[in-house]
Design an enzyme around this catalytic site. Sequence first.
Site, PDB file in Angstrom:
ATOM      1  N   ASP A   1       4.841  14.656  14.367  1.00 53.51           N
ATOM      2  CA  ASP A   1       4.773  14.660  12.901  1.00 53.51           C
ATOM      3  C   ASP A   1       3.320  14.759  12.442  1.00 53.51           C
ATOM      4  O   ASP A   1       2.891  14.031  11.550  1.00 53.51           O
ATOM      5  CB  ASP A   1       5.434  13.405  12.332  1.00 53.51           C
ATOM      6  CG  ASP A   1       5.664  13.504  10.818  1.00 53.51           C
ATOM      7  OD1 ASP A   1       5.684  14.641  10.289  1.00 53.51           O
ATOM      8  OD2 ASP A   1       5.812  12.460  10.162  1.00 53.51           O
TER       9      ASP A   1
ATOM     10  N   ALA B   1       0.816  -1.211   0.000  1.00 45.61           N
ATOM     11  CA  ALA B   1       0.000   0.000   0.000  1.00 45.61           C
ATOM     12  C   ALA B   1       0.850   1.262   0.000  1.00 45.61           C
ATOM     13  O   ALA B   1       0.404   2.316  -0.441  1.00 45.61           O
ATOM     14  CB  ALA B   1      -0.924   0.012   1.208  1.00 45.61           C
ATOM     15  N   GLY B   2       2.074   1.176   0.496  1.00 47.13           N
ATOM     16  CA  GLY B   2       2.933   2.347   0.548  1.00 47.13           C
ATOM     17  C   GLY B   2       4.317   1.971   1.009  1.00 47.13           C
ATOM     18  O   GLY B   2       4.534   0.891   1.564  1.00 47.13           O
ATOM     19  N   SER B   3       5.278   2.869   0.765  1.00 50.32           N
ATOM     20  CA  SER B   3       6.660   2.583   1.119  1.00 50.32           C
ATOM     21  C   SER B   3       7.358   3.866   1.510  1.00 50.32           C
ATOM     22  O   SER B   3       7.064   4.940   0.989  1.00 50.32           O
ATOM     23  CB  SER B   3       7.389   1.934  -0.062  1.00 50.32           C
ATOM     24  OG  SER B   3       8.739   1.686   0.245  1.00 50.32           O
ATOM     25  N   GLY B   4       8.271   3.754   2.464  1.00 50.82           N
ATOM     26  CA  GLY B   4       9.074   4.886   2.881  1.00 50.82           C
ATOM     27  C   GLY B   4      10.451   4.422   3.283  1.00 50.82           C
ATOM     28  O   GLY B   4      10.787   3.238   3.173  1.00 50.82           O
ATOM     29  N   ALA B   5      11.266   5.364   3.755  1.00 55.23           N
ATOM     30  CA  ALA B   5      12.637   5.025   4.121  1.00 55.23           C
ATOM     31  C   ALA B   5      12.688   4.080   5.310  1.00 55.23           C
ATOM     32  O   ALA B   5      13.618   3.287   5.441  1.00 55.23           O
ATOM     33  CB  ALA B   5      13.420   6.302   4.425  1.00 55.23           C
ATOM     34  N   TYR B   6      11.694   4.138   6.174  1.00 56.22           N
ATOM     35  CA  TYR B   6      11.763   3.385   7.421  1.00 56.22           C
ATOM     36  C   TYR B   6      10.632   2.391   7.603  1.00 56.22           C
ATOM     37  O   TYR B   6      10.582   1.707   8.623  1.00 56.22           O
ATOM     38  CB  TYR B   6      11.792   4.352   8.614  1.00 56.22           C
ATOM     39  CG  TYR B   6      12.976   5.279   8.555  1.00 56.22           C
ATOM     40  CD1 TYR B   6      14.256   4.822   8.859  1.00 56.22           C
ATOM     41  CD2 TYR B   6      12.825   6.599   8.147  1.00 56.22           C
ATOM     42  CE1 TYR B   6      15.348   5.660   8.776  1.00 56.22           C
ATOM     43  CE2 TYR B   6      13.916   7.447   8.062  1.00 56.22           C
ATOM     44  CZ  TYR B   6      15.178   6.968   8.380  1.00 56.22           C
ATOM     45  OH  TYR B   6      16.256   7.806   8.285  1.00 56.22           O
TER      46      TYR B   6
ATOM     47  N   ASP C   1       7.478  -0.151   5.312  1.00 53.48           N
ATOM     48  CA  ASP C   1       6.643  -0.543   4.181  1.00 53.48           C
ATOM     49  C   ASP C   1       5.285  -0.939   4.744  1.00 53.48           C
ATOM     50  O   ASP C   1       5.201  -1.610   5.779  1.00 53.48           O
ATOM     51  CB  ASP C   1       7.259  -1.720   3.420  1.00 53.48           C
ATOM     52  CG  ASP C   1       8.585  -1.354   2.774  1.00 53.48           C
ATOM     53  OD1 ASP C   1       8.611  -0.380   2.005  1.00 53.48           O
ATOM     54  OD2 ASP C   1       9.592  -2.036   3.048  1.00 53.48           O
ATOM     55  N   VAL C   2       4.226  -0.524   4.073  1.00 55.87           N
ATOM     56  CA  VAL C   2       2.873  -0.821   4.529  1.00 55.87           C
ATOM     57  C   VAL C   2       2.179  -1.691   3.491  1.00 55.87           C
ATOM     58  O   VAL C   2       2.238  -1.421   2.290  1.00 55.87           O
ATOM     59  CB  VAL C   2       2.066   0.469   4.770  1.00 55.87           C
ATOM     60  CG1 VAL C   2       0.652   0.134   5.233  1.00 55.87           C
ATOM     61  CG2 VAL C   2       2.760   1.352   5.801  1.00 55.87           C
TER      62      VAL C   2
END
Length: 479
Positions: free
Chosen positions: A146, A30-35, A37-38
């Site tokens: 955040d 569903a999504g990805s980031g530096a820290y 993954d979803v």
Amino acid sequence: MAIGGGGGGGSWSIHGRPDVTSRYEVLGRAGSGAYADVYRGRRRSDGAPVALKEVHDAVSARREADALLAAAPSRHVVALLDHFPGGDHDDDVLVLEWLPLDLSAVVRAAAAARPSAPPAAQRKRWMLQVLEGVAACHSAGVVHRDLKPANLLISEDGVLKVADLGQARILQETGTYQGMHPYEQSSGVEPWVSQQRAVLHGVKENHPSHDSETQTGQEPERLTAADYLHEMDQLRAKSTHGDVDKMSLQDGNASCLATCSTADIDDDPFRASYSYDAEEGMLEEESGAFTSCVGTRWFRAPELLYGSTNYGQEVDLWSLGCILAELFNLEPIFPGTSDIDQIGRIISVLGNITEETFPGCSNLPDYNKIFFNKVEKPIGLEACLPDRSASEVSIIKRLLCYDPTKRASAADLLNDPYFAEEPLPVPIEGLQVPESKDEDDDSTEEWANFRGGDSDSDFDEFGSMDVTKTDKGFSIRFS
């Protein structure tokens, strides 16, 4: 796809976790980031949709779990349903309730429908839900650090929940600054800075609920504090590294400006992105002070931009003001292209930061490193919020003020007379909820084109620049 580092598992390692896949079906990314993954998932026992968040930093994962448990149960904070601790070769996996939308989708849909902006009754309900979620976090002693529209998730039936607490900390005691102004105190560890291990509060302050309907319906089955602590005890027993809170690098009390060079600013590839995240925020804070490099620039409080490492929930209240202003304007109120540009935009609206407007500001780490010429006629928040009532402008003014001690709490704002004025907030079931976006939709691309300035350099936007060496390093004056 980002490759994780903390647990060593990296992307897609969740598919090799039989402890996870035996209980949850992984449907897709569903999504990805530096820290993190979803993944979209489904609970095998009853088919309930879930979000599987694979967090590549072990300390961040456990702090997020701690914060979610501290704020639970709250209808307006995302529910932690399960937690699979990582190991030497696996990342932590947090199982959260699935929420397909976020507040940025509401803003985009409204902006696309201009000139027919959302009716005030709709906007009030979104605002109340945001306030309920932040109030729930703060009453539990949690500082989010955040807050932004993309971290306020929404269910298909319109229930908004505070999410993504990976940068959150739990304060030693709830409440805001007490006694002497925090920036006039000595440099020791203050009583309200975060603990290394979160405290699960048994009693929370009760806030009046503004949800119009009775809270019926099935709540997700949440992970209990006892279950979570049992898992953590087992993990610590297996750990060969001792206390898990010592697994990351020390922050060293370094501020954003102190830890970056001019080249860092010039080459920032994320400067125009709506989802810009301060990667420095993952640094460990073992010394007791916080890092100032947290949050997303457009929503970052002035004290953070000036390098403060000694702050509380008031940084969330500034972010809250930026979020609510965006609901009014349908665009960010301070879309800075760099930290220095961010400060410049804020000063142009509110005026210069001085001891009169922010007592103790001269003690901020970077206050004497960067100077701006006096703004003779600040734009003012009224000009930034055109066609808004005095009540609407008042709410933003209560949040977007320099002195952290004067920012209104989320709990106080829930009782603001604005919400009792006509038109009254619609019930949640009356909200116009945007359609769920496709899993491959990258909502940040649209906002990445929104730039407040066209300069390639952080410094070009301020004309001439005077750099002066000092006994502590250097100072920069812009004109």
